[in-house]
Design an enzyme around this catalytic site. Structure first.
Site, PDB file in Angstrom:
ATOM      1  N   LYS A  91      -2.755  -6.057 -13.116  1.00 33.11           N
ATOM      2  CA  LYS A  91      -4.117  -6.174 -13.656  1.00 33.11           C
ATOM      3  C   LYS A  91      -5.216  -6.361 -12.601  1.00 33.11           C
ATOM      4  O   LYS A  91      -6.398  -6.174 -12.901  1.00 33.11           O
ATOM      5  CB  LYS A  91      -4.188  -7.362 -14.630  1.00 33.11           C
ATOM      6  CG  LYS A  91      -3.456  -7.117 -15.936  1.00 33.11           C
ATOM      7  CD  LYS A  91      -4.293  -6.260 -16.860  1.00 33.11           C
ATOM      8  CE  LYS A  91      -3.507  -5.715 -18.023  1.00 33.11           C
ATOM      9  NZ  LYS A  91      -3.079  -4.327 -17.908  1.00 33.11           N
ATOM     10  N   TYR A 121      -0.578  -4.078 -21.460  1.00 28.69           N
ATOM     11  CA  TYR A 121      -0.263  -3.387 -20.206  1.00 28.69           C
ATOM     12  C   TYR A 121      -1.188  -2.174 -20.008  1.00 28.69           C
ATOM     13  O   TYR A 121      -1.732  -1.984 -18.921  1.00 28.69           O
ATOM     14  CB  TYR A 121       1.210  -2.943 -20.186  1.00 28.69           C
ATOM     15  CG  TYR A 121       1.697  -2.592 -18.796  1.00 28.69           C
ATOM     16  CD1 TYR A 121       2.377  -3.515 -18.012  1.00 28.69           C
ATOM     17  CD2 TYR A 121       1.457  -1.324 -18.257  1.00 28.69           C
ATOM     18  CE1 TYR A 121       2.800  -3.206 -16.726  1.00 28.69           C
ATOM     19  CE2 TYR A 121       1.878  -0.995 -16.973  1.00 28.69           C
ATOM     20  CZ  TYR A 121       2.552  -1.947 -16.220  1.00 28.69           C
ATOM     21  OH  TYR A 121       2.961  -1.631 -14.949  1.00 28.69           O
ATOM     22  N   TYR A 146      10.841  -3.189 -14.453  1.00 27.18           N
ATOM     23  CA  TYR A 146      10.664  -4.631 -14.261  1.00 27.18           C
ATOM     24  C   TYR A 146      12.006  -5.275 -14.585  1.00 27.18           C
ATOM     25  O   TYR A 146      12.425  -5.267 -15.741  1.00 27.18           O
ATOM     26  CB  TYR A 146       9.590  -5.175 -15.207  1.00 27.18           C
ATOM     27  CG  TYR A 146       8.175  -4.750 -14.850  1.00 27.18           C
ATOM     28  CD1 TYR A 146       7.694  -3.484 -15.188  1.00 27.18           C
ATOM     29  CD2 TYR A 146       7.321  -5.617 -14.181  1.00 27.18           C
ATOM     30  CE1 TYR A 146       6.396  -3.107 -14.864  1.00 27.18           C
ATOM     31  CE2 TYR A 146       6.011  -5.243 -13.857  1.00 27.18           C
ATOM     32  CZ  TYR A 146       5.564  -3.986 -14.193  1.00 27.18           C
ATOM     33  OH  TYR A 146       4.280  -3.616 -13.866  1.00 27.18           O
ATOM     34  N   PRO A 173       0.717 -10.305  -9.606  1.00 33.12           N
ATOM     35  CA  PRO A 173       0.743  -8.847  -9.782  1.00 33.12           C
ATOM     36  C   PRO A 173       1.644  -8.324 -10.911  1.00 33.12           C
ATOM     37  O   PRO A 173       1.605  -7.138 -11.203  1.00 33.12           O
ATOM     38  CB  PRO A 173       1.245  -8.333  -8.422  1.00 33.12           C
ATOM     39  CG  PRO A 173       1.943  -9.484  -7.795  1.00 33.12           C
ATOM     40  CD  PRO A 173       1.296 -10.713  -8.316  1.00 33.12           C
ATOM     41  N   HIS A 180       2.022   7.704 -16.660  1.00 31.07           N
ATOM     42  CA  HIS A 180       3.214   7.036 -17.181  1.00 31.07           C
ATOM     43  C   HIS A 180       2.983   6.609 -18.616  1.00 31.07           C
ATOM     44  O   HIS A 180       2.062   5.858 -18.894  1.00 31.07           O
ATOM     45  CB  HIS A 180       3.555   5.810 -16.328  1.00 31.07           C
ATOM     46  CG  HIS A 180       4.234   6.171 -15.049  1.00 31.07           C
ATOM     47  ND1 HIS A 180       5.466   5.716 -14.717  1.00 31.07           N
ATOM     48  CD2 HIS A 180       3.850   6.989 -14.047  1.00 31.07           C
ATOM     49  CE1 HIS A 180       5.823   6.231 -13.544  1.00 31.07           C
ATOM     50  NE2 HIS A 180       4.847   6.996 -13.117  1.00 31.07           N
TER      51      HIS A 180
HETATM   52  P1  RFL Z   1     -10.436  -6.816  -2.163  1.00 27.43           P
HETATM   53  O1  RFL Z   1      -9.675  -5.554  -2.295  1.00 27.43           O
HETATM   54  O2  RFL Z   1      -9.726  -8.005  -1.622  1.00 27.43           O
HETATM   55  O3  RFL Z   1     -11.708  -6.505  -1.269  1.00 27.43           O
HETATM   56  C1  RFL Z   1     -12.514  -7.521  -0.730  1.00 27.43           C
HETATM   57  C2  RFL Z   1     -13.183  -6.970   0.511  1.00 27.43           C
HETATM   58  O4  RFL Z   1     -14.090  -7.942   1.018  1.00 27.43           O
HETATM   59  C3  RFL Z   1     -13.940  -8.029   2.416  1.00 27.43           C
HETATM   60  N1  RFL Z   1     -14.400  -9.362   2.831  1.00 27.43           N
HETATM   61  C4  RFL Z   1     -15.561  -9.584   3.479  1.00 27.43           C
HETATM   62  N2  RFL Z   1     -16.542  -8.778   3.883  1.00 27.43           N
HETATM   63  C5  RFL Z   1     -17.592  -9.334   4.542  1.00 27.43           C
HETATM   64  N3  RFL Z   1     -17.693 -10.657   4.809  1.00 27.43           N
HETATM   65  C6  RFL Z   1     -16.741 -11.517   4.406  1.00 27.43           C
HETATM   66  N4  RFL Z   1     -16.832 -12.812   4.673  1.00 27.43           N
HETATM   67  C7  RFL Z   1     -15.612 -10.997   3.710  1.00 27.43           C
HETATM   68  N5  RFL Z   1     -14.494 -11.540   3.191  1.00 27.43           N
HETATM   69  C8  RFL Z   1     -13.786 -10.550   2.660  1.00 27.43           C
HETATM   70  C9  RFL Z   1     -12.466  -7.788   2.647  1.00 27.43           C
HETATM   71  O5  RFL Z   1     -12.191  -7.364   3.979  1.00 27.43           O
HETATM   72  C10 RFL Z   1     -12.184  -6.699   1.630  1.00 27.43           C
HETATM   73  O6  RFL Z   1     -12.362  -5.403   2.143  1.00 27.43           O
HETATM   74  O7  RFL Z   1     -11.074  -7.283  -3.559  1.00 27.43           O
HETATM   75  P2  RFL Z   1     -11.586  -6.391  -4.832  1.00 27.43           P
HETATM   76  O8  RFL Z   1     -12.488  -5.292  -4.403  1.00 27.43           O
HETATM   77  O9  RFL Z   1     -12.044  -7.395  -5.802  1.00 27.43           O
HETATM   78  O10 RFL Z   1     -10.278  -5.674  -5.386  1.00 27.43           O
HETATM   79  C11 RFL Z   1      -9.263  -6.374  -6.011  1.00 27.43           C
HETATM   80  C12 RFL Z   1      -7.909  -5.766  -5.680  1.00 27.43           C
HETATM   81  O11 RFL Z   1      -7.813  -5.459  -4.309  1.00 27.43           O
HETATM   82  C13 RFL Z   1      -6.790  -6.739  -6.040  1.00 27.43           C
HETATM   83  O12 RFL Z   1      -7.003  -7.294  -7.338  1.00 27.43           O
HETATM   84  C14 RFL Z   1      -5.403  -6.136  -6.079  1.00 27.43           C
HETATM   85  O13 RFL Z   1      -5.085  -5.355  -4.991  1.00 27.43           O
HETATM   86  C15 RFL Z   1      -4.431  -7.329  -6.192  1.00 27.43           C
HETATM   87  N6  RFL Z   1      -3.142  -7.030  -5.582  1.00 27.43           N
HETATM   88  C16 RFL Z   1      -2.258  -6.313  -6.296  1.00 27.43           C
HETATM   89  N7  RFL Z   1      -2.561  -5.972  -7.573  1.00 27.43           N
HETATM   90  C17 RFL Z   1      -1.692  -5.261  -8.281  1.00 27.43           C
HETATM   91  O14 RFL Z   1      -1.960  -4.947  -9.450  1.00 27.43           O
HETATM   92  N8  RFL Z   1      -0.480  -4.857  -7.715  1.00 27.43           N
HETATM   93  C18 RFL Z   1      -0.144  -5.167  -6.418  1.00 27.43           C
HETATM   94  O15 RFL Z   1       0.912  -4.786  -5.940  1.00 27.43           O
HETATM   95  C19 RFL Z   1      -1.043  -5.931  -5.677  1.00 27.43           C
HETATM   96  N9  RFL Z   1      -0.737  -6.265  -4.399  1.00 27.43           N
HETATM   97  C20 RFL Z   1      -2.835  -7.437  -4.261  1.00 27.43           C
HETATM   98  C21 RFL Z   1      -1.627  -7.026  -3.680  1.00 27.43           C
HETATM   99  C22 RFL Z   1      -3.708  -8.258  -3.525  1.00 27.43           C
HETATM  100  C23 RFL Z   1      -3.380  -8.693  -2.234  1.00 27.43           C
HETATM  101  N10 RFL Z   1      -4.270  -9.605  -1.572  1.00 27.43           N
HETATM  102  C24 RFL Z   1      -5.648  -9.720  -1.967  1.00 27.43           C
HETATM  103  C25 RFL Z   1      -3.814 -10.695  -0.805  1.00 27.43           C
HETATM  104  C26 RFL Z   1      -1.315  -7.386  -2.378  1.00 27.43           C
HETATM  105  C27 RFL Z   1      -2.191  -8.218  -1.644  1.00 27.43           C
HETATM  106  C28 RFL Z   1      -1.800  -8.572  -0.217  1.00 27.43           C
HETATM  107  C1  PHB Z   2       2.726  -1.336  -7.414  1.00 28.29           C
HETATM  108  O1  PHB Z   2       3.056  -0.152  -7.573  1.00 28.29           O
HETATM  109  O2  PHB Z   2       2.351  -1.774  -6.329  1.00 28.29           O
HETATM  110  C2  PHB Z   2       2.776  -2.266  -8.581  1.00 28.29           C
HETATM  111  C3  PHB Z   2       3.095  -1.767  -9.832  1.00 28.29           C
HETATM  112  C4  PHB Z   2       3.158  -2.636 -10.920  1.00 28.29           C
HETATM  113  C5  PHB Z   2       2.924  -3.977 -10.735  1.00 28.29           C
HETATM  114  C6  PHB Z   2       2.594  -4.470  -9.491  1.00 28.29           C
HETATM  115  C7  PHB Z   2       2.521  -3.610  -8.394  1.00 28.29           C
HETATM  116  O3  PHB Z   2       3.008  -4.827 -11.808  1.00 28.29           O
END
Ligand code: RFL
Ligand code: PHB
Length: 386
Positions: free
Chosen positions: A292, A380, A201, A288, A72
């Protein structure tokens, strides 16, 4: 059991770290509390900065991303139903982002780890951290009913916001900085071709909405709701209606569970104490809106692995000792950008007319001023790792 680096958590941070270390001949074991299928079933982020893509290329983890990822070169900001394109290509000298789901990256990394014979212990229960102020820290856990111990040189907490590693720092070491927002995102995945080529957005009087995607056939859509919104109040029809009001999206069919994500900003400083390091969501959370979270996990891991590689090559910990300071510089830039995008685009429940006027003025400024648009675009697409 013994390894060089004990990693807690097999999300993107833990998996990426294990891959980088493996390529440099450093052994690691990952302890993950959930099952592989559970981890792969979580739908999360979708936007990769160029630097994150470059890291995956460097690790040889890009073959499916190259085929299926969508490049993109801009996003759309919508105000009063009018869309305004932020042209990354023109504003950042040719930089772009790639849309490729976190689930897919996780799958690619898990498959590659399996092929390399790297060890991940899934369903590791009651993980606890010991001896971080000594040179022989260890992780204790239960697996299949047995008590186990993993001795390591270093422990890296990649265990997300609710993990056990951050609370394992001695009292008084960590300072937390936090802001909780009075809203959340209701997210859905829909079996329909995205109705816009770019992410949209949308600023709307009824609240923010975002159109994103996972492929040319699957849309990912979000609407601003209360942080504790009851999903029962959101039957499919209501979600459709609200999306069509806020975004003007045509009909689609729901593909998966709906979910609500509350939103917060959070940073724990420092990201290291003794032999315990934190990376990714274990150390910081961003709302989100700036896309980032996943990218910060990648940049932390890159910086941390530089330190570990240097330590094992030379015995000198100078680079490793600089990890927390260097990582936090980048973290705070992303924290600011995510807060800025969030505050500009959401409706605060008790927000007054003054706030709405400020938001509209900021959006109008970005539409008119190349400098303002370029600043948004630069953040971004992401700053280089160095
Ligand atoms: P993760 O992906 O949360 O992975 C952490 C892992 O640690 C495990 N864990 C344990 N393992 C052993 N013992 C314990 N006591 C443990 N406690 C936890 C968990 O099961 C998991 O597998 O962290 P990591 O690797 O730092 O990655 C970061 C990203 O996942 C995160 O920043 C993003 O996904 C944030 N986020 C989003 N970011 C976006 O840019 N766009 C989104 O749409 C978006 N949606 C989200 C999200 C984060 C969410 N969380 C954490 C609530 C949606 C959700 C639901
Ligand atoms: C997504 O595709 O899940 C997404 C994209 C952009 C954002 C947050 C989530 O800022």
């Amino acid at each position: 059991m013994r390894t060089q680096v004990g990693i807690v958590g097999s999300g993107p941070a833990g998996l990426m770290l294990s891959h980088i270390l493996h390529r440099h001949g450093i052994e690691s074991v990952i302890l993950e509390q959930r099952s592989r299928d559970y981890v792969l079933g979580r739908i999360r982020a979708g936007v990769l900065e160029q630097a994150t893509v470059d890291l995956l290329v460097e690790l040889g983890l890009d073959s499916r991303m190259k085929r299926e990822g969508l490049i993109h070169t801009g996003i759309e900001l919508q105000l009063d139903g009018q869309r305004h394109r932020i042209d990354f290509d023109a504003l950042t000298g040719g930089r772009a982002v790639t849309v490729y789901g976190q689930t897919e990256i996780t799958r690619d990394m898990m498959d590659a780890r399996l092929a390399q014979g790297g060890q991940t212990i899934y369903e590791a229960e009651d993980v606890s951290v010991h001896g971080i102020e000594t040179s022989k820290p260890s992780l204790r856990f239960r697996h299949n009913g047995d008590s186990e111990e993993l001795q390591c040189d270093f422990i890296v907490g990649c265990d997300g916001f609710h993990g056990v590693c951050r609370p394992s720092f001695p009292a008084g070491v960590i300072q937390n900085f936090e802001r909780v927002y009075p809203y959340g995102w209701l997210g859905i995945l829909a079996n329909v071709a995205p109705s816009s080529e770019e992410l949209v957005y949308a600023y709307h009087d009824r609240g923010f909405a975002l159109l994103s995607m996972r492929s040319t056939q699957v849309s990912r859509l979000y609407i601003q709701v209360a942080p504790d919104e009851d999903l029962k109040q959101w039957p499919d029809d209501r979600v459709w209606d609200e999306l069509s009001i806020r975004l003007g999206t045509p009909g689609w069919t729901l593909r998966d569970e709906k979910s609500v994500t509350p939103m917060r900003s959070f940073v724990a400083e420092p990201m290291q104490h003794g032999r315990l390091f934190l990376a990714g969501d274990a150390a910081h959370i961003v709302p989100p809106t700036g896309a980032k979270g996943l990218n910060l996990a990648a940049s932390d891991v890159k910086l941390l692995s530089d330190g570990l590689i240097s330590f094992y090559a030379t015995g000198n910990s100078a680079v490793l000792d600089g990890y927390s300071r260097k990582a936090l510089e980048r973290v705070w830039r992303a924290e600011h950008f995510s807060w800025f995008m969030t505050s500009m685009l959401h409706r605060t429940p008790e927000g007054d007319a003054f706030e709405r006027k400020l938001q509209r003025s900021q959006l109008a400024y970005i539409f008119k001023s190349r400098a303002a648009a370029a600043s948004l675009a630069e953040n971004y697409v992401g700053l280089p790792f160095d």
